[in-house]
Structures are given as structure tokens and as C-alpha cells.
Motif scaffolding. Structure first.
Motif, PDB file in Angstrom:
ATOM      1  N   HIS A 164       0.827  -1.209   0.000  1.00  0.00           N
ATOM      2  CA  HIS A 164       0.000   0.000   0.000  1.00  0.00           C
ATOM      3  C   HIS A 164       0.862   1.260   0.000  1.00  0.00           C
ATOM      4  N   LEU A 165       1.858   1.305   0.876  1.00  0.00           N
ATOM      5  CA  LEU A 165       2.727   2.482   0.950  1.00  0.00           C
ATOM      6  C   LEU A 165       3.517   2.687  -0.339  1.00  0.00           C
ATOM      7  N   ALA A 166       4.061   1.607  -0.854  1.00  0.00           N
ATOM      8  CA  ALA A 166       4.890   1.715  -2.056  1.00  0.00           C
ATOM      9  C   ALA A 166       4.081   2.217  -3.243  1.00  0.00           C
ATOM     10  N   VAL A 167       2.830   1.778  -3.356  1.00  0.00           N
ATOM     11  CA  VAL A 167       1.976   2.257  -4.445  1.00  0.00           C
ATOM     12  C   VAL A 167       1.692   3.749  -4.275  1.00  0.00           C
ATOM     13  N   GLU A 168       1.332   4.151  -3.060  1.00  0.00           N
ATOM     14  CA  GLU A 168       1.001   5.559  -2.813  1.00  0.00           C
ATOM     15  C   GLU A 168       2.205   6.483  -2.993  1.00  0.00           C
ATOM     16  N   LEU A 169       3.405   5.987  -2.673  1.00  0.00           N
ATOM     17  CA  LEU A 169       4.609   6.822  -2.708  1.00  0.00           C
ATOM     18  C   LEU A 169       5.482   6.543  -3.927  1.00  0.00           C
ATOM     19  N   ARG A 170       4.898   5.933  -4.941  1.00  0.00           N
ATOM     20  CA  ARG A 170       5.707   5.505  -6.092  1.00  0.00           C
ATOM     21  C   ARG A 170       6.377   6.671  -6.828  1.00  0.00           C
ATOM     22  N   ALA A 171       5.822   7.870  -6.697  1.00  0.00           N
ATOM     23  CA  ALA A 171       6.432   9.028  -7.373  1.00  0.00           C
ATOM     24  C   ALA A 171       7.532   9.668  -6.539  1.00  0.00           C
ATOM     25  N   GLU A 172       7.658   9.225  -5.277  1.00  0.00           N
ATOM     26  CA  GLU A 172       8.674   9.793  -4.376  1.00  0.00           C
ATOM     27  C   GLU A 172       9.948   8.955  -4.460  1.00  0.00           C
ATOM     28  N   SER A 173      10.803   9.292  -5.392  1.00  0.00           N
ATOM     29  CA  SER A 173      11.971   8.457  -5.684  1.00  0.00           C
ATOM     30  C   SER A 173      13.005   8.442  -4.563  1.00  0.00           C
ATOM     31  N   ASP A 174      12.952   9.417  -3.656  1.00  0.00           N
ATOM     32  CA  ASP A 174      13.965   9.485  -2.602  1.00  0.00           C
ATOM     33  C   ASP A 174      13.500   8.827  -1.306  1.00  0.00           C
ATOM     34  N   ILE A 175      12.348   8.167  -1.313  1.00  0.00           N
ATOM     35  CA  ILE A 175      11.851   7.480  -0.114  1.00  0.00           C
ATOM     36  C   ILE A 175      12.168   5.993  -0.211  1.00  0.00           C
ATOM     37  N   GLU A 176      12.690   5.454   0.870  1.00  0.00           N
ATOM     38  CA  GLU A 176      13.033   4.032   0.911  1.00  0.00           C
ATOM     39  C   GLU A 176      12.193   3.343   1.979  1.00  0.00           C
ATOM     40  N   ILE A 177      11.546   2.254   1.587  1.00  0.00           N
ATOM     41  CA  ILE A 177      10.717   1.457   2.500  1.00  0.00           C
ATOM     42  C   ILE A 177      11.440   0.144   2.768  1.00  0.00           C
ATOM     43  N   THR A 178      11.621  -0.176   4.036  1.00  0.00           N
ATOM     44  CA  THR A 178      12.327  -1.405   4.419  1.00  0.00           C
ATOM     45  C   THR A 178      11.461  -2.235   5.355  1.00  0.00           C
ATOM     46  N   VAL A 179      11.248  -3.497   4.998  1.00  0.00           N
ATOM     47  CA  VAL A 179      10.572  -4.441   5.894  1.00  0.00           C
ATOM     48  C   VAL A 179      11.642  -5.193   6.660  1.00  0.00           C
ATOM     49  N   ILE A 180      11.591  -5.106   7.997  1.00  0.00           N
ATOM     50  CA  ILE A 180      12.551  -5.798   8.853  1.00  0.00           C
ATOM     51  C   ILE A 180      11.838  -6.997   9.471  1.00  0.00           C
ATOM     52  N   GLU A 181      12.240  -8.164   9.068  1.00  0.00           N
ATOM     53  CA  GLU A 181      11.539  -9.396   9.445  1.00  0.00           C
ATOM     54  C   GLU A 181      12.461 -10.277  10.275  1.00  0.00           C
ATOM     55  N   SER A 182      11.971 -10.722  11.413  1.00  0.00           N
ATOM     56  CA  SER A 182      12.794 -11.560  12.284  1.00  0.00           C
ATOM     57  C   SER A 182      12.804 -13.006  11.808  1.00  0.00           C
ATOM     58  N   PRO A 183      14.008 -13.610  11.687  1.00  0.00           N
ATOM     59  CA  PRO A 183      14.075 -15.030  11.322  1.00  0.00           C
ATOM     60  C   PRO A 183      13.709 -15.943  12.490  1.00  0.00           C
ATOM     61  N   GLU A 184      13.565 -15.372  13.681  1.00  0.00           N
ATOM     62  CA  GLU A 184      13.302 -16.164  14.885  1.00  0.00           C
ATOM     63  C   GLU A 184      11.835 -16.190  15.290  1.00  0.00           C
ATOM     64  N   ILE A 185      11.074 -15.243  14.789  1.00  0.00           N
ATOM     65  CA  ILE A 185       9.680 -15.119  15.207  1.00  0.00           C
ATOM     66  C   ILE A 185       8.771 -15.534  14.064  1.00  0.00           C
ATOM     67  N   GLY A 186       7.962 -16.545  14.291  1.00  0.00           N
ATOM     68  CA  GLY A 186       7.028 -16.992  13.275  1.00  0.00           C
ATOM     69  C   GLY A 186       5.797 -16.101  13.245  1.00  0.00           C
ATOM     70  N   ILE A 187       4.950 -16.321  12.248  1.00  0.00           N
ATOM     71  CA  ILE A 187       3.707 -15.563  12.159  1.00  0.00           C
ATOM     72  C   ILE A 187       2.561 -16.449  12.624  1.00  0.00           C
ATOM     73  N   ILE A 188       1.467 -15.817  13.045  1.00  0.00           N
ATOM     74  CA  ILE A 188       0.297 -16.575  13.500  1.00  0.00           C
ATOM     75  C   ILE A 188      -0.204 -17.489  12.381  1.00  0.00           C
ATOM     76  N   GLY A 189      -0.378 -16.921  11.201  1.00  0.00           N
ATOM     77  CA  GLY A 189      -0.598 -17.725  10.003  1.00  0.00           C
ATOM     78  C   GLY A 189      -1.887 -18.500   9.929  1.00  0.00           C
ATOM     79  N   VAL A 190      -2.925 -18.113  10.689  1.00  0.00           N
ATOM     80  CA  VAL A 190      -4.187 -18.835  10.575  1.00  0.00           C
ATOM     81  C   VAL A 190      -5.279 -17.969   9.958  1.00  0.00           C
ATOM     82  N   GLY A 191      -4.950 -16.741   9.568  1.00  0.00           N
ATOM     83  CA  GLY A 191      -5.938 -15.878   8.931  1.00  0.00           C
ATOM     84  C   GLY A 191      -6.111 -16.248   7.481  1.00  0.00           C
ATOM     85  N   GLU A 192      -6.806 -17.347   7.236  1.00  0.00           N
ATOM     86  CA  GLU A 192      -6.854 -17.913   5.891  1.00  0.00           C
ATOM     87  C   GLU A 192      -8.130 -17.580   5.134  1.00  0.00           C
TER      88      GLU A 192
END
Length: 510
Positions: free
Chosen positions: A21-49
């Protein structure tokens, strides 16, 4: 001062939804960087199917093809929810009803008066084709249907982990979102109370201009670092625990194009069909049922010995943060709030809030306070009305076979809004105008299917002869179309099998 560095703390469905959502809205802002920081140790709930049709708009916006979703996420179609045993069984009253993704206004007119006079002989879901197609296990789409279009409205069931991976791939490759693997254990605030930098497990620190907290129930930034309190809703929604299992299925097993929600003595069971397995969850109130009793109930439903089950227990904290946007932090997903998954609320609210935030996000820090105040009011309103809708299912039940059901009716605590609406609907059927805000995520269509599915009594409205004849003609048209489509449309499993064969063939030719 301009925002240039945005960190999303946590991946999974919530993190990667907001990244897109953010990347689509800010696609014209070339100087903005979006970073997802994901832990390799923490799983996700994963039942929202399970999802609602709103997800299709977001996927199209992100540029994700429906074919890729179906091919990579073990996805099946969902035309609604079938509720079983939410009411006492009797000779006069069915113990099941449908909440389909459809409008119950045939020809665009309010025909509820016809239903009120003939409720003993019909289901309210007869006012649309979806329930008939669901019962006959039909696909909502023709082979020739365009992407995201069908003969009736639909959403999806999918593997939540694979769905997150699809969103991640799209965000990285199409929208240049950065992906970092690291575990964040805390954050440091500046003298004004905003997040200055996050603290990694190895002791390193890193500063960003803005943070999106998708850290799950931990709510590391909004809840812990900024101390934004959780508004507890456990007095309205009594279920607080779930046992989840995955049951493998054969390649030729029939596929229901709906989520099954089957009530039991202290809650309900979800049963979600994917291509290769069923996701089953036993939702219950720990105040009314012990864990061992819950395991026994799940065992009985699955017809599997309890000692052969290894269910995953999920504690459920009902409520939402008093603010979802505070200082330079927005929380989404479980970090923002949670209500039990009866109406596929988790992904729905996350997608809605992520879209709202992204569309109101300003890269100028000085302008954020106005947007945050507005968005906080909107999200608070949305949460309150979602909780109303979930609670409605329990409150309307006439079951008296356990303390749980008695407590949900006799001792229930309704919001002022829901109390007022129910009082009004006792003498006049729900109208579109009763839902004055576009932020009622569940509106008159949704409420009508549940209210009348659970035999809510509204004073009969007198019809003219012309009105009754007109409504009956419209109802006959629906029945005829339902019958025709149940013959024309493929079996749900057959449609998906043909799709996967065609997709695989096309992939091999590339």
C-alpha cells in the motif's frame, strides 16, 4: 522535515500488505526508501486464511494477478460463510444459514417485507444466488471469466504464509521495497516521545524517519515503547482461545466454496478448505471450557483420537489500541488490535487500516498530526462497529444449553450503537441509511443476512398487492438464475484443477 526512511517492523500478511500500500502511494517519491525488517526467529500466527471481497481491490491495486494468487497460495474461492448450530434446532427452524457476499435487495429494492411474511418457508439468503451455488459446491467463476470477476461475488481462502510470501515478492520486485532479516527487541524514544531508533538483538541500533509496527501481539513500538494502551473488549466478546490444526486432504476431495462456522457449547469451529488441506480451528472461552475439554471437542469434530492431535494453541486478546497512529509510529495487524476471526475480520481490518494510513501519509513530518488525528477517529469507529457485528452473532442466539450462550445473551454488554440499532430494528427492518458512515465495514447487507438468518423478529410491514407480486417475480428470477448457474458452473474442485493444469502448461511454455 521530509520523511525519507520508513521501516516496517515485522513481515507476514500485515507487514507486506502495508508495504505494498505504501509503495503504491509513494511511487512518485523516488527518494523514499521502505524497508521491511523481518525476524528469522519469530514466526507468524498464520491462521488468517479467510478473506472478504475487499481484498480483490487491493490485489489489483498492487498489480498482483489473480492467477498468481490461485497458483501459489493453495487458494480456493469463498462465496460466503455457512453458520451451523448457532440457533437451537427445531422442526420449524433450520439450524443453519448463509452470510453470502451479496446484496439481498433483488432488483435493487427492499424485499424484506416478503421475507418477514414467509420466514417459515424460506431462508433470507434465497434473495441471492450465492447460497444455492455454495450448497451445490459450484465455482463462482466460469472458465472464461476475467480476473477478479465472477457470476457472483467472492473472496478467497488461502495459505496465509504463502500469501505473505506473494505480497513480499510483489513488493520487492515491482515496488522496490527493501527486505532485511533481523530481530528487533526494543526502541529508544527522543525527548519529544517519538521513536528515535530501534534496537536489534545484537545490540546495534538503527534510526528511521517513520515506523510501522507489525510485530504482532508484542506491539514492540506502539504498545511497549510508546505505551499506547489496549482497549479491552473481552466483556463483549467472550471467546479468548483457539486450537488450530491442519488436516491434509486428497486431490479429489470435494471443496466447499465457503467457510464453515459451526457453533459448539462454548464457542465455534472454523473449517476452511484449501487445495491440499483443511484449516480447522476450535474457538472457545476459557472461562467456560478447559483446554482438555476443547481438545476433546476438536477431536470429536474431526473424528480423530485426541492423542493423535497436536493443535496449536492461540491465546486471543480482544481489543484494539486507543490510537493506531501516534508520533512517528503506526501499528497494523495484531499490533493494532484483534477480534476473534468469525467474519474474517483480521485481514479485512488490516487491509482497510493500511490503505487508510497509506492514502493519508504525508512525507512532511509537520503535516502528520492532522492526518493522524483523523485516521485514529476513523479506525476507532471501524473497530467498534466490527466488534458490534461479531458480538451480534452471539447475542441473537436462542441457545440456552450452556452458561456460555446464556452469558452471551442474558448478561451481554452491548455498545450504545448496537443497542440503539437493535431497538430500532424491532419495529422497522434495517435500511442503508442506518449505516451513515462509509467506515461501517459491515453494512446493511451483512447485518440483514445475519439478523434474518438468526430469525430476528421485526414487525411485519404491510405490502400492497403490487409490491408482493413484484417481489415474487424478482425472487423467481433469482431462483431461475440460481438453477441455471448451478448447472452451468463447474464444480469448485474441477474449476481449480483445470486452472492449475492450464497455469502449469503456460508456465512450462515460457
Amino acid at each position: 522535515m521530509k520523511v525519507k526512511q520508513i521501516a516496517i517492523i515485522g513481515g507476514g500478511t500485515a507487514g507486506w500488505l502495508v508495504a505494498n500500500h505504501l509503495a503504491v502511494e509513494l511511487r512518485a517519491e523516488s527518494d523514499i526508501e521502505i524497508t521491511v525488517i523481518e525476524s528469522p526467529e519469530i514466526g507468524i500466527i498464520g491462521v488468517g486464511e479467510g478473506t472478504v471481497p475487499h481484498i480483490k481491490k487491493s490485489l489489483q491495486k498492487f498489480g498482483i494477478s489473480e492467477a498468481d494468487l490461485l497458483a501459489t497460495c493453495d487458494a480456493t474461492f469463498k462465496v460466503g460463510i455457512k453458520f451451523v448450530d448457532w440457533m437451537e434446532q427445531s422442526k420449524e427452524q433450520s439450524s443453519w444459514y448463509y452470510h453470502p457476499f451479496a446484496s439481498p435487495f433483488p432488483g435493487g429494492v427492499d424485499a424484506t417485507a416478503l421475507y418477514q411474511q414467509h420466514a417459515h418457508a424460506m431462508q433470507f439468503s434465497d434473495f441471492c444466488e450465492s447460497a444455492t451455488l455454495a450448497e451445490s459446491l459450484r465455482s463462482p467463476k466460469q472458465i472464461s471469466s476475467l480476473e477478479y470477476e465472477g457470476e457472483v461475488n467472492y473472496a478467497y481462502h488461502f495459505n496465509a504464509v504463502k500469501f505473505g510470501q506473494l505480497l513480499a515478492k510483489n513488493a520487492r520486485e515491482k515496488w522496490n521495497v527493501k527486505h532485511q532479516h533481523a530481530t528487533i527487541i526494543g526502541a529508544q524514544c527522543d525527548e519529544l516521545g517519538a521513536i528515535q531508533h530501534v534496537i536489534y538483538k545484537d545490540g546495534q541500533r538503527q534510526a528511521f524517519d517513520f515506523y510501522v509496527d507489525c510485530s504482532g501481539f508484542q506491539s514492540i513500538l506502539l504498545g511497549k515503547a510508546l505505551n499506547v494502551k489496549l482497549i479491552d473488549k473481552s466483556s463483549q466478546i467472550l471467546t479468548d482461545s483457539a486450537l488450530a490444526v491442519q488436516i491434509p486432504t486428497t486431490s479429489n476431495a470435494s471443496l466447499a466454496p465457503y467457510t464453515l462456522a459451526k457453533a459448539h457449547s462454548a464457542g465455534w469451529i472454523w473449517d476452511i478448505p484449501l487445495i491440499n488441506r483443511r484449516g480447522v480451528g476450535f474457538v472457545y472461552s476459557s472461562a467456560h471450557l478447559s483446554e482438555s475439554q476443547a481438545i476433546e471437542g476438536l477431536s470429536h469434530y474431526l473424528q480423530i483420537d485426541a492423542d493423535q492431535l497436536s493443535p496449536r494453541k492461540i491465546p486471543m486478546r480482544m481489543g484494539y489500541r486507543e490510537k493506531f497512529w501516534h508520533q512517528n509510529v503506526v501499528a497494523l495487524g495484531l499490533a493494532q488490535g484483534f477480534v476473534e476471526p468469525l467474519e474474517a475480520t483480521s485481514i479485512f481490518v488490516t487491509d482497510f487500516a493500511a490503505e487508510l494510513f497509506a492514502s493519508h501519509f504525508s512525507t512532511n513530518k509537520e503535516n502528520m498530526s492532522i492526518a493522524s488525528e483523523y485516521c485514529n477517529r476513523v479506525v476507532t469507529y471501524a473497530w467498534e462497529r466490527v466488534i458490534d457485528f461479531v458480538q451480534l452473532h452471539y447475542y441473537l442466539s436462542n441457545r440456552k444449553d450452556s452458561d456460555f450462550w446464556i452469558d452471551n445473551t442474558k448478561n451481554s454488554k452491548l455498545s450504545d450503537v448496537l443497542s440503539e440499532r437493535l431497538a430500532m430494528w424491532r419495529f422497522i427492518s434495517p435500511k442503508k441509511s442506518d449505516f451513515f458512515s462509509r467506515f461501517d465495514l459491515f453494512d446493511v447487507d451483512n447485518f440483514l443476512f445475519v439478523l434474518y438468518g438468526m430469525k430476528f423478529n421485526t414487525r411485519d410491514k404491510t405490502m400492497t398487492t403490487y409490491e408482493e407480486q413484484y417481489f415474487r417475480k424478482e425472487l423467481d428470477k433469482i431462483r431461475q438464475r440460481s438453477h441455471r448457474l448451478s448447472k452451468e458452473l463447474l464444480d469448485h474442485r474441477d474449476w481449480l484443477n483445470q486452472f492449475h493444469h492450464a497455469y502449469k502448461t503456460a508456465f512450462e511454455r515460457r
